[in-house]
Design an enzyme around this catalytic site. Structure first.
Site, PDB file in Angstrom:
ATOM      1  N   GLU A 259       0.855  -1.195   0.000  1.00  0.00           N
ATOM      2  CA  GLU A 259       0.000   0.000   0.000  1.00  0.00           C
ATOM      3  C   GLU A 259       0.882   1.233   0.000  1.00  0.00           C
ATOM      4  O   GLU A 259       1.904   1.278   0.697  1.00  0.00           O
ATOM      5  CB  GLU A 259      -0.887   0.102   1.258  1.00  0.00           C
ATOM      6  CG  GLU A 259      -2.045  -0.822   1.355  1.00  0.00           C
ATOM      7  CD  GLU A 259      -2.879  -0.542   2.618  1.00  0.00           C
ATOM      8  OE1 GLU A 259      -2.704   0.544   3.220  1.00  0.00           O
ATOM      9  OE2 GLU A 259      -3.672  -1.408   2.986  1.00  0.00           O
ATOM     10  N   GLU A 307     -13.870   5.844  -0.367  1.00  0.00           N
ATOM     11  CA  GLU A 307     -14.757   4.927   0.343  1.00  0.00           C
ATOM     12  C   GLU A 307     -15.507   5.696   1.435  1.00  0.00           C
ATOM     13  O   GLU A 307     -14.917   6.108   2.426  1.00  0.00           O
ATOM     14  CB  GLU A 307     -13.954   3.786   0.949  1.00  0.00           C
ATOM     15  CG  GLU A 307     -13.204   2.947  -0.087  1.00  0.00           C
ATOM     16  CD  GLU A 307     -12.219   2.004   0.556  1.00  0.00           C
ATOM     17  OE1 GLU A 307     -12.650   0.909   0.987  1.00  0.00           O
ATOM     18  OE2 GLU A 307     -11.024   2.358   0.649  1.00  0.00           O
ATOM     19  N   LYS A 310     -15.579   4.354   5.448  1.00  0.00           N
ATOM     20  CA  LYS A 310     -14.405   4.138   6.285  1.00  0.00           C
ATOM     21  C   LYS A 310     -14.494   5.042   7.504  1.00  0.00           C
ATOM     22  O   LYS A 310     -14.978   6.167   7.444  1.00  0.00           O
ATOM     23  CB  LYS A 310     -13.124   4.426   5.509  1.00  0.00           C
ATOM     24  CG  LYS A 310     -12.832   3.405   4.417  1.00  0.00           C
ATOM     25  CD  LYS A 310     -11.381   3.420   4.008  1.00  0.00           C
ATOM     26  CE  LYS A 310     -10.518   2.777   5.067  1.00  0.00           C
ATOM     27  NZ  LYS A 310      -9.100   2.672   4.651  1.00  0.00           N
ATOM     28  N   GLU A 316      -9.394   9.266   5.540  1.00  0.00           N
ATOM     29  CA  GLU A 316      -9.606   7.855   5.227  1.00  0.00           C
ATOM     30  C   GLU A 316     -10.647   7.661   4.119  1.00  0.00           C
ATOM     31  O   GLU A 316     -10.646   6.636   3.434  1.00  0.00           O
ATOM     32  CB  GLU A 316     -10.037   7.094   6.474  1.00  0.00           C
ATOM     33  CG  GLU A 316      -8.987   7.028   7.564  1.00  0.00           C
ATOM     34  CD  GLU A 316      -7.781   6.206   7.154  1.00  0.00           C
ATOM     35  OE1 GLU A 316      -7.962   5.174   6.475  1.00  0.00           O
ATOM     36  OE2 GLU A 316      -6.645   6.601   7.493  1.00  0.00           O
TER      37      GLU A 316
END
Length: 334
Positions: A259, A307, A310, A316
């Protein structure tokens, strides 16, 4: 993804295929997170990967609809077992064969590349399950005739490495945890998967870490270490991992960045401009590796989509290259 221990990270700045064969190495993949209620269908996601020329994907748990959509595409896959499965995979002799039978063998058209047994597991009880679970998955893959085409590893936070200033001082923080895992990886030829985020280093030490240095933008900041010159923080962080591997007696264990990314909104330094600079710089850079290891460095960008479900800091929700409607969050080229 979790924020990494970066309290003094200038301390960092200075700080299966088709199952016949192991899939070809690609320099850049993208993580496909699914913590959202407005994300595209898996078939549309896979089509977007293909349209953009993205030839490797990471998913965080077996998802049958995603696996079906990937079948026959040639897109290489890094698939997590899911942290919730670690205890059973470590302790129940029947769990790993059942997991492989349910999540790998039914999908012979998927180019499985790696199985990640645990992602950023930091509690001591959880860490104790990682190696036995890895061994059990490896044994189950071998029994299914797949151990040659799929490598088993675990994905770790960057702060498994200490003393990252300068990079050559890097050393694993807990050798009792890392030593046996490295022995396993060396014995199987699997890479060490590490999540590396210059963003969190910059956020944690803006006084010492310059934004240009953190985002691959050419500037006046450079770090020299043992005759090697560092013009970006990513290289300094990765080379501290290589230094730690050398000190652990495992210099031949490969590193894969499982990541890395930069948020486009929601916090310090989180703008579309900075996210584009970082991620385009990363795409362009990893083909040439780092000063210590100037060869292709396999890397997965986090993440494909923003997203909306999250939790944690607002950043995030904003690590995506794309919005849920598949429009670009900003422009990058693969």
């Amino acid at each position: 993804m979790a924020q990494q221990g970066v309290a003094s990270i200038l301390a960092v700045a200075l700080v299966l295929v088709a199952f016949a064969s192991f899939p070809a190495v690609h320099s850049i993949g993208v993580c496909n997170g699914v913590i959202g209620n407005n994300l595209p269908a898996p078939s549309d996601v896979v089509k977007l990967y293909q349209t953009k020329g993205i030839d490797a994907m990471r998913i965080y748990a077996p998802e049958s609809n995603v696996l079906k959509a990937l079948s026959g595409t040639g897109i290489s896959l890094l698939m997590d077992v899911g942290n919730g499965a670690l205890t059973s995979l470590a302790n129940d002799p029947s769990a790993a064969p059942a997991w492989v039978k349910a999540n790998v063998q039914p999908f012979p058209g998927v180019s499985f590349r790696y199985i990640a047994v645990g992602n950023e597991v930091t509690d001591s009880a959880g860490q104790k399950t990682i190696l036995p679970a890895m061994k059990n998955i490896q044994t189950a893959l071998a029994a299914a005739g797949l151990s040659g085409s799929i490598k088993v590893s675990t994905s770790l936070r960057f702060d498994v490495v200490n003393n990252t200033s300068p990079p050559s001082n890097g050393v694993f923080a807990d050798t009792s945890f890392m030593g046996p895992i490295l022995d396993f990886l060396a014995s199987t030829g699997a890479p060490l998967l590490v999540n590396v985020y210059p963003y969190f280093a910059y956020k944690g030490d803006q006084q010492n870490i310059k934004l240009d240095f953190a985002t691959f933008v050419p500037g006046s900041t450079t770090v020299t270490d043992n005759g090697l010159t560092y013009s970006n923080l990513f290289d300094a962080m990765v080379d501290s991992i290589y230094a730690a591997l050398e000190k652990a007696g495992k210099p031949d264990v490969k590193v894969v960045i499982s990541e890395s990314g930069w948020p486009s909104a929601g916090g310090v330094g989180a703008t579309a401009q900075n996210a584009r600079a970082y991620n385009q710089g990363l795409i362009n850079h990893v083909r040439g590796g780092t000063p210590k290891k100037p060869s292709l460095l396999e890397t997965y960008i986090f993440a494909m989509f923003n997203e909306n479900q999250k939790t944690g800091d607002p950043t995030e929700n904003n690590f995506g290259l794309f919005n849920p409607d598949k429009s670009p969050a900003y422009s990058v080229t693969f």
